[in-house]
Structure formats: C-alpha cells, structure tokens
Write an enzyme that holds these catalytic residues in place. Structure first.
Site, mmCIF file in Angstrom:
data_model
loop_
_atom_site.group_PDB
_atom_site.id
_atom_site.type_symbol
_atom_site.label_atom_id
_atom_site.label_comp_id
_atom_site.label_asym_id
_atom_site.label_seq_id
_atom_site.Cartn_x
_atom_site.Cartn_y
_atom_site.Cartn_z
ATOM 1 N N SER A 53 0.801 -1.220 0.000
ATOM 2 C CA SER A 53 0.000 0.000 0.000
ATOM 3 C C SER A 53 0.832 1.266 0.000
ATOM 4 C CB SER A 53 -0.935 0.014 1.218
ATOM 5 O OG SER A 53 -0.166 -0.114 2.395
ATOM 6 N N HIS A 92 1.602 3.988 6.795
ATOM 7 C CA HIS A 92 1.002 4.858 5.803
ATOM 8 C C HIS A 92 1.469 6.287 6.048
ATOM 9 C CE1 HIS A 92 -2.586 1.983 4.809
ATOM 10 N NE2 HIS A 92 -1.500 1.691 4.141
ATOM 11 N N ASP A 119 -7.610 5.973 5.205
ATOM 12 C CA ASP A 119 -7.628 4.803 6.083
ATOM 13 C C ASP A 119 -8.858 4.695 6.959
ATOM 14 O OD1 ASP A 119 -4.041 4.707 6.711
ATOM 15 O OD2 ASP A 119 -5.271 4.000 5.050
#
Lengths: 176, 190
Positions: A53, A92, A119
């Site tokens: 990701s 992230h 998210d």
C-alpha cells in the site's frame, strides 16, 4: 534418563554453565531489541512492510527503522500505527492533522500512497481519526528486501522455530 | 612416578589443532593436581555464573511484564532491566579479562595450607604450551610456610608430550610438571 546420567557425571556447576551459554543467546537477543526499543521510544523499533500500500516508496519485504520522538507529527510524514484493539501495524502517510489548542493532543488521518482511499475504513467502526498514542513511530530509514525472511517465516512458522532451535543447538556445541 | 589416580579415558588430541593440544594439557594438569590432593576452587566460575543468572532473571521478568502489559506502562522496568543486564555482562567480561585471564584451575590443599593456581596460553600457529603456576597461602592460616611468590613458568613444545598419532604421554607430562611444582613450592631461604 540419559540427561540425568550426564547431569550426575558433570555436576551441577557444569550444567548451570551450559544452561547459561544457551540462555545468553536468547537473553542477549531480547536485550538488544529492548535497548533499541527504549532508545527509539518505540514498542517496535524495526518493522517489516507487509503490503504494497506504500508503493513505490516501500515494497513488501522492506525493513523500516522507526523513531518515536516526542515532537508533534507533521503532514507528509510516513508513520507506523496500530489501531486500538487491532494487532496489525500499518505503515502509511499522514494526510491531515488537527491539534487541540489547549492540550496539544493530535488527531491524525492517514492514507497509503498506493491506496485509492484514506484509512477510515481501516480504523475502528465510528473512528475518524487516530490519536498520537496509536502511533508506534515515524519511519527514519529503510533497507529494501531485507525483511523477506521475516515474511517467509510468518507464512511458514516452522522456519522460525527451526532457526531459533539451530542457534541454540549451535551455542551448546561452542567450546567456551 | 605418580600416575593419575583417576581412571580416565585415553586422551588423544588432533596434533594439528593447537587449541585441542592445549585443552588436553589443561586436562592432564587438572588430573595431576587433583591426584596430588588439590581440591578445585570454583570461585571464577561462580562469579560468572552469578552475574550471568542475575542478567537472565531480570531479562525473564522484563519479558513477561512487557508481554502482558503495553509498552508505555512497562517502560520504566525495561530501563532498569536493560541497565542491570548491561552492567552484569560488562562486569562478567571485565572479570574474565582482568581477574581470571588464563587461569583454568585453582586448587587448594588444606593439609599443606596453600593454593595453587594454573593458567595456560598459546600463541597462534606456535605449538608451544605456556603454563604459569602461582601459589599463595590460604587466607587465615597462621603459619604458612613461605613459598616462592614469583610465578613459575613452563614453556615447552607440545611435541614433547604427544605421540605422532595424538596420544597424550601422561607419564612424561606429569614428570615435567611435578618438577615445576616442586620449584614453585620450594621454601624460600630469605
């Protein structure tokens, strides 16, 4: 039975010495990890990237070095966080930051570079922001591909046990 | 000629490995001294065992504590246990290098009232056994005879004590070492 026989032959002291040699493999590994953890103020100072990701910045199998300094998190920083009650750490980038004026408490929104959405789907139901204490650390450095071993060991747990067992057995045969 | 009272297995060493030759000689010396009435003192080993296990105990407690409770809550104890572990390991290392050094056997002879300490080393790629014997009176004894307080050194090539196939010539080794022991324990006429 053989163990007891050889224990009587070598005496308690020799047994304790062998035990110490074997245990010192485990304890020194754990203490190095703990020391690093305390130095970086992070519960997990080294993590492995498990998903894609964050491509093209970080790929699956990269090792990340974290530091959890006390300064406020800023937009654009790549952080590793663990949502409350969810065991998997996620790496992230921070998209939005709100800071409470009186207490300085931070509310953060994150998104993976390679993900189409932010998210909020990963947080707990009803949770729109993550707190500062859910952050394990900021990414300070990385080594590409070095974590593939960990990924294999997670996919095949026998490998992990085999490696630890080999280390301990080897230490028993060292001529100390 | 005193042969070792212990019925030990035939000692053989790989004549190409200096460390094996040294280990065989150390073992021979231990058996000789034990046969001559020196009971082994385990002080060096005990110090290192105690230090080592203190570290292990703190490590185990910290592991259990931080496994059960979150990081922020257990941080204070981790600081303590990492420090204790580092200190114990450092002390053990220092003890090994400064106090124990090459010593591999320390024996006390209650009847004669003294302690003999034996240390050995070898230089890399040099097949010579360097043995150092020292003695000191047992603390607290009132009338220890005055012994040679300088260490006695034995420096001989391994070839003198090993056959070609690696067998250890116990009798010759014992004879050579006993001579050194006598020199060590000879009363100093001062």
């Amino acid at each position: 039975m053989d163990f007891i026989k050889s224990a009587k032959k070598f005496g308690v002291r020799a047994l304790l010495l062998q035990g110490l040699t074997f245990l010192s493999v485990l304890t020194s590994a754990f203490m190095i990890w703990k020391g690093l953890s305390l130095f970086t103020n992070s519960e997990s100072p080294v993590v492995v990237v498990l998903s894609g990701s964050m491509e093209p910045a970080y790929y699956r199998g990269d090792i990340l070095f974290l530091n959890n300094g006390y300064s406020p998190i800023e937009i654009g920083e790549v952080v590793v966080f663990k949502v409350k009650d969810k065991p998997i750490p996620i790496v992230h980038r921070v998209l939005k930051v709100h800071t409470e004026r009186d207490t300085g408490a931070q509310y953060l929104l994150t998104k993976g570079d390679n993900n189409p959405v932010d998210d909020r789907g990963l947080y707990n139901s009803g949770q729109l922001w993550i707190q500062r204490d859910e952050i394990i650390g900021r990414v300070k450095g990385f080594v590409p591909y070095a974590g593939m071993g960990t990924i294999w060991m997670n996919d095949y747990p026998q490998l992990k046990l085999g490696l630890l067992g080999t280390l301990c057995v080897l230490s028993l045969f060292s001529n100390d | 000629m005193v042969q070792g009272g212990v019925a030990s297995a035939k000692v053989a060493a790989n004549t190409a490995s200096v460390s094996e030759l040294k280990a065989a000689c150390d073992k021979g010396l231990k058996e000789l001294l034990t046969a001559q009435g020196y009971e082994e003192m385990h002080t060096h080993t005990d110090v290192k065992l105690v230090l080592g296990y203190i570290g292990v105990v703190f490590c185990a407690i910290d592991f259990a504590y931080s496994w059960k409770y979150p990081f922020e809550q257990t941080k204070w104890f981790s600081y303590i246990s990492v420090s204790v572990y580092a200190l114990a390991s450092a002390l053990a290392l220092v003890y090994s290098y400064v106090v124990q050094r090459d010593t591999f056997f320390v024996g006390y002879n209650k009847a004669k009232g003294h302690i003999v300490s034996a240390g050995s080393c070898t230089k890399r790629n040099e097949p010579t056994y360097r043995l150092t014997l020292t003695t000191r009176p047992i603390r607290g004894r009132q009338d220890p005879p005055v012994f040679n307080c300088k260490p006695v050194e034995v420096r001989q090539p391994f070839a003198e004590w090993f056959y070609e196939d690696g067998d250890f010539a116990t009798a010759k080794f014992n004879g050579d070492i006993e001579g050194a022991l006598e020199a060590l324990l000879a009363k100093k006429a001062e």
